[in-house]
Design a protein around this motif. Structure first.
Motif, PDB file in Angstrom:
ATOM      1  N   CYS A  22     -61.965  37.347-107.667  1.00 39.01           N
ATOM      2  CA  CYS A  22     -62.430  36.284-108.177  1.00 39.01           C
ATOM      3  C   CYS A  22     -62.388  34.978-107.372  1.00 39.01           C
ATOM      4  O   CYS A  22     -63.620  34.309-107.004  1.00 39.01           O
ATOM      5  CB  CYS A  22     -61.617  35.831-109.445  1.00 39.01           C
ATOM      6  SG  CYS A  22     -61.531  36.995-110.682  1.00 39.01           S
ATOM      7  N   PRO A  23     -61.436  34.615-106.569  1.00 40.71           N
ATOM      8  CA  PRO A  23     -61.544  33.375-105.614  1.00 40.71           C
ATOM      9  C   PRO A  23     -62.463  33.552-104.519  1.00 40.71           C
ATOM     10  O   PRO A  23     -63.192  32.663-104.177  1.00 40.71           O
ATOM     11  CB  PRO A  23     -60.265  33.067-105.085  1.00 40.71           C
ATOM     12  CG  PRO A  23     -59.584  34.221-105.192  1.00 40.71           C
ATOM     13  CD  PRO A  23     -60.191  35.003-106.512  1.00 40.71           C
ATOM     14  N   MET A  24     -62.737  34.734-103.961  1.00 39.08           N
ATOM     15  CA  MET A  24     -63.576  34.987-102.924  1.00 39.08           C
ATOM     16  C   MET A  24     -65.089  34.813-103.528  1.00 39.08           C
ATOM     17  O   MET A  24     -66.053  34.314-102.580  1.00 39.08           O
ATOM     18  CB  MET A  24     -63.493  36.580-102.373  1.00 39.08           C
ATOM     19  CG  MET A  24     -62.146  36.694-101.592  1.00 39.08           C
ATOM     20  SD  MET A  24     -62.038  38.234-100.866  1.00 39.08           S
ATOM     21  CE  MET A  24     -60.521  38.290-100.311  1.00 39.08           C
ATOM     22  N   VAL A  25     -65.444  35.508-104.392  1.00 41.69           N
ATOM     23  CA  VAL A  25     -66.814  35.355-105.239  1.00 41.69           C
ATOM     24  C   VAL A  25     -67.007  33.611-105.641  1.00 41.69           C
ATOM     25  O   VAL A  25     -68.089  33.203-105.048  1.00 41.69           O
ATOM     26  CB  VAL A  25     -66.911  36.152-106.381  1.00 41.69           C
ATOM     27  CG1 VAL A  25     -68.188  35.846-107.135  1.00 41.69           C
ATOM     28  CG2 VAL A  25     -66.617  37.598-106.183  1.00 41.69           C
ATOM     29  N   ALA A  26     -66.027  32.979-106.010  1.00 34.55           N
ATOM     30  CA  ALA A  26     -66.106  31.634-106.251  1.00 34.55           C
ATOM     31  C   ALA A  26     -66.360  30.697-105.030  1.00 34.55           C
ATOM     32  O   ALA A  26     -66.845  29.712-105.109  1.00 34.55           O
ATOM     33  CB  ALA A  26     -64.872  31.233-107.235  1.00 34.55           C
ATOM     34  N   ALA A  27     -65.740  31.098-104.063  1.00 37.04           N
ATOM     35  CA  ALA A  27     -65.882  30.614-102.531  1.00 37.04           C
ATOM     36  C   ALA A  27     -67.181  30.839-102.124  1.00 37.04           C
ATOM     37  O   ALA A  27     -67.315  30.332-100.942  1.00 37.04           O
ATOM     38  CB  ALA A  27     -64.713  30.953-101.775  1.00 37.04           C
ATOM     39  N   GLY A  28     -68.149  31.962-102.305  1.00 40.39           N
ATOM     40  CA  GLY A  28     -69.197  32.154-101.755  1.00 40.39           C
ATOM     41  C   GLY A  28     -69.364  33.243-100.767  1.00 40.39           C
ATOM     42  O   GLY A  28     -70.069  33.518-100.044  1.00 40.39           O
ATOM     43  N   GLU A  57     -56.673  29.296-113.330  1.00 36.54           N
ATOM     44  CA  GLU A  57     -56.307  29.172-111.917  1.00 36.54           C
ATOM     45  C   GLU A  57     -57.766  28.667-111.096  1.00 36.54           C
ATOM     46  O   GLU A  57     -57.898  28.115-110.390  1.00 36.54           O
ATOM     47  CB  GLU A  57     -55.785  30.346-111.267  1.00 36.54           C
ATOM     48  CG  GLU A  57     -54.144  30.220-111.430  1.00 36.54           C
ATOM     49  CD  GLU A  57     -53.544  31.044-110.248  1.00 36.54           C
ATOM     50  OE1 GLU A  57     -52.655  32.068-110.545  1.00 36.54           O
ATOM     51  OE2 GLU A  57     -53.219  30.352-109.041  1.00 36.54           O
ATOM     52  N   LEU A  58     -58.561  29.461-111.533  1.00 33.37           N
ATOM     53  CA  LEU A  58     -59.952  29.258-110.935  1.00 33.37           C
ATOM     54  C   LEU A  58     -60.429  27.909-111.449  1.00 33.37           C
ATOM     55  O   LEU A  58     -60.909  27.209-110.711  1.00 33.37           O
ATOM     56  CB  LEU A  58     -60.958  30.500-111.571  1.00 33.37           C
ATOM     57  CG  LEU A  58     -60.855  31.928-111.185  1.00 33.37           C
ATOM     58  CD1 LEU A  58     -61.728  32.684-112.050  1.00 33.37           C
ATOM     59  CD2 LEU A  58     -61.402  31.877-109.531  1.00 33.37           C
ATOM     60  N   LEU A  59     -60.246  27.457-112.470  1.00 37.58           N
ATOM     61  CA  LEU A  59     -60.476  25.937-112.823  1.00 37.58           C
ATOM     62  C   LEU A  59     -59.830  24.956-111.974  1.00 37.58           C
ATOM     63  O   LEU A  59     -60.343  24.251-111.276  1.00 37.58           O
ATOM     64  CB  LEU A  59     -60.244  25.675-114.378  1.00 37.58           C
ATOM     65  CG  LEU A  59     -61.273  26.500-115.373  1.00 37.58           C
ATOM     66  CD1 LEU A  59     -60.501  26.250-116.845  1.00 37.58           C
ATOM     67  CD2 LEU A  59     -62.426  25.739-115.246  1.00 37.58           C
ATOM     68  N   ASP A  60     -58.215  25.342-111.811  1.00 38.77           N
ATOM     69  CA  ASP A  60     -57.853  24.308-111.050  1.00 38.77           C
ATOM     70  C   ASP A  60     -58.167  24.356-109.633  1.00 38.77           C
ATOM     71  O   ASP A  60     -57.690  23.457-108.948  1.00 38.77           O
ATOM     72  CB  ASP A  60     -56.359  24.875-111.088  1.00 38.77           C
ATOM     73  CG  ASP A  60     -55.703  24.742-112.464  1.00 38.77           C
ATOM     74  OD1 ASP A  60     -56.385  24.199-113.527  1.00 38.77           O
ATOM     75  OD2 ASP A  60     -54.444  25.243-112.723  1.00 38.77           O
ATOM     76  N   ALA A  61     -58.519  25.580-109.202  1.00 40.38           N
ATOM     77  CA  ALA A  61     -59.079  25.682-107.545  1.00 40.38           C
ATOM     78  C   ALA A  61     -60.075  24.633-107.377  1.00 40.38           C
ATOM     79  O   ALA A  61     -60.633  24.469-106.241  1.00 40.38           O
ATOM     80  CB  ALA A  61     -59.110  26.869-107.274  1.00 40.38           C
ATOM     81  N   ALA A  62     -60.922  24.166-108.583  1.00 46.10           N
ATOM     82  CA  ALA A  62     -62.078  23.370-108.307  1.00 46.10           C
ATOM     83  C   ALA A  62     -63.167  23.786-107.320  1.00 46.10           C
ATOM     84  O   ALA A  62     -63.497  23.161-106.320  1.00 46.10           O
ATOM     85  CB  ALA A  62     -61.698  21.990-108.217  1.00 46.10           C
ATOM     86  N   PHE A  63     -63.493  25.062-107.366  1.00 45.65           N
ATOM     87  CA  PHE A  63     -64.386  25.821-106.520  1.00 45.65           C
ATOM     88  C   PHE A  63     -65.936  25.133-106.608  1.00 45.65           C
ATOM     89  O   PHE A  63     -66.400  25.047-107.955  1.00 45.65           O
ATOM     90  CB  PHE A  63     -64.697  27.373-106.616  1.00 45.65           C
ATOM     91  CG  PHE A  63     -63.517  28.051-106.322  1.00 45.65           C
ATOM     92  CD1 PHE A  63     -63.146  28.387-104.796  1.00 45.65           C
ATOM     93  CD2 PHE A  63     -62.705  28.647-107.307  1.00 45.65           C
ATOM     94  CE1 PHE A  63     -62.242  29.021-104.676  1.00 45.65           C
ATOM     95  CE2 PHE A  63     -61.553  29.158-106.988  1.00 45.65           C
ATOM     96  CZ  PHE A  63     -61.322  29.504-105.490  1.00 45.65           C
TER      97      PHE A  63
END
Ligand SMILES: NC(=O)c1ccc[n+]([C@@H]2O[C@H](COP(=O)([O-])OP(=O)(O)OC[C@H]3O[C@@H](n4cnc5c(N)ncnc54)[C@H](O)[C@@H]3O)[C@@H](O)[C@H]2O)c1
Ligand SMILES: *[C@@H]1O[C@H](CO)[C@@H](O)[C@H](O)[C@H]1NC(C)=O
Ligand SMILES: *[C@@H]1O[C@H](CO)[C@@H](O)[C@H](O)[C@H]1NC(C)=O
Ligand SMILES: *[C@@H]1O[C@H](CO)[C@@H](O)[C@H](O)[C@H]1NC(C)=O
Ligand SMILES: *[C@@H]1O[C@H](CO)[C@@H](O)[C@H](O)[C@H]1NC(C)=O
Length: 333
Positions: A22-28, A57-63
């Motif tokens: 999830c975070p990798m996709v959200a980070a491009g 957590e995805l919201l909190d990371a503010a990608f």
């Protein structure tokens, strides 16, 4: 002009790979640094609370690229309008379960998700299957989603490919970017054939660059790559997740945005009979990609040793397809 957001489905999103992906996709890392994304996260009801935690957590990371998050336990809702689908969810084999029983579960999961993708995804959805048995799951997905062209459904062997690149780079003492064009043939399992015959280190054939390491190449390299998954489980107590997630991003990025000139990658794709491998199996081949279309690299010379290893892994896949088709028949009966 900012691009409009693309919708990316991740099934099994509350699991280990999902948490890394999830975070990798959200980070491009999957669709590029300028492509906004909306994540669609699917898991089953028992994992619904964990899924909400991932969303928090995805919201909190503010990608900056992340324009929305849909969480759901309903495949139709989760598949709605998705441009890319990464199938990571699957039923784990429990102690005492026969292989055929687990296969039956997986076949029914993939049948249901195929129907949801057909009915609800974007018309040109691209599907990557990560969940094991990845090759056969991809085939079952294609069986149950006849309106999605089978070439738009692929299986992941990129982790094995990346493992092979990394092993060669370590041995040669060079950055991994200097190593190109290894090949993973066949199934994503210990019968896969990691092949260095056509690869290069800094432009030189691997065998030449690794002069003096013939023994290592012959005796150690292949089993190390084949059994890397088991080695990770032994070391971590958990199966590979971060490297699987990163490789899923690499697979989709190269598929949609293209491979670099002179470079190929390994992808599980529907065999057209290339290199004598049976048509109709999802088999890992060396592929180049351009604008969302892959093609199998043609004309590589295959020696007798390689040919035998390529055949053995195909045989395993053919047997597995028969088992899966049997499960489909039984489910229909
Ligand atoms: N192709 C590869 O290179 C590769 C590499 C590593 C792992 N894998 C495979 O990826 C899969 C996931 O691995 P993991 O470590 O994340 O497992 P995991 O058990 O941590 O996560 C799987 C998730 O899928 C969910 N799930 C189960 N049934 C589902 C369904 N019907 N719909 C949606 N979600 C469902 C589970 O609730 C869980 O959250 C496994 O099948 C594993 O073997 C493949
Ligand atoms: C999925 O597609 C079906 C068939 O077109 C439709 O009836 C259903 O409402 C859709 N579901 C969602 C959640 O969009
Ligand atoms: C079914 O899926 C699970 C999880 O994805 C996997 O561990 C298992 O090996 C699969 N079943 C078979 C028969 O391969
Ligand atoms: C399959 O992929 C091709 C290449 O991107 C795309 O043009 C086509 O629309 C896709 N087809 C469907 C129906 O998904
Ligand atoms: C093919 O590979 C998958 C993934 O590792 C594995 O689950 C499956 O058992 C293999 N197929 C056969 C028939 O061994």
């Amino acid at each position: 002009m900012p691009a409009s957001a693309k919708r990316v489905l991740i099934t099994g999103a509350a699991g280990q790979i999902g948490y890394a992906l999830c975070p990798m996709v959200a980070a491009g890392r999957m669709l590029g640094p300028d492509q906004p994304v909306i994540l669609h996260l699917l898991d089953i009801a028992p994992a619904a609370a964990a899924l909400e935690g991932v969303k928090m957590e995805l919201l909190d990371a503010a990608f900056p690229l992340l324009q929305g998050i849909v969480t759901s336990t309903d495949p139709a809702e989760a598949c709605s309008g998705v441009d890319v689908a990464v199938m990571v969810g699957g039923f784990p084999r429990k102690a005492g379960m026969e292989r055929k029983d687990v296969m039956g579960k997986n076949v029914s999961i993939y049948a249901a998700q195929a129907r949801a993708l057909e009915a609800n995804a974007s018309k040109d959805v691209k599907v990557l299957v990560v969940a094991n048995p990845a090759n056969t799951n991809a085939l079952m997905l294609a069986e149950h989603a006849p309106s999605i062209p089978p070439e738009n459904i692929t299986a992941m062997t990129r982790l094995d490919h990346n493992r092979a690149l990394a092993q060669v780079a370590e041995r040669a003492g060079v950055p991994v970017t200097k190593v190109k064009n290894v090949i993973i043939w066949g199934n994503h399992s210990s019968t896969q054939y990691p092949d260095v015959s056509h690869g290069t280190v800094d432009g030189k054939p691997i065998r030449e660059a690794l002069k003096g390491s013939e023994g290592w190449l012959a005796e150690e390299f292949v089993p190390t790559v084949q059994q890397r998954g088991a080695a990770i489980i032994k070391a971590r107590g958990l199966s590979s997740a971060m490297s699987a997630a990163s490789s899923a991003c690499d697979h989709v990025r190269n598929w949609l945005l293209g491979t670099a000139p002179g470079t190929w990658v390994s992808m599980g794709v529907l065999s057209d009979g290339s290199y004598g491998q049976p048509k109709g199996l999802v088999y890992s081949f060396p592929c180049t990609c351009k604008a969302g279309e892959w093609s199998i690299v043609q004309g590589l010379e295959i020696d007798a040793v390689s040919a035998e290893k390529m055949r053995a892994t195909a045989e395993e896949l053919a047997e597995e397809r028969e088992l899966a088709l049997e499960c489909i028949k039984e489910a229909a009966a």
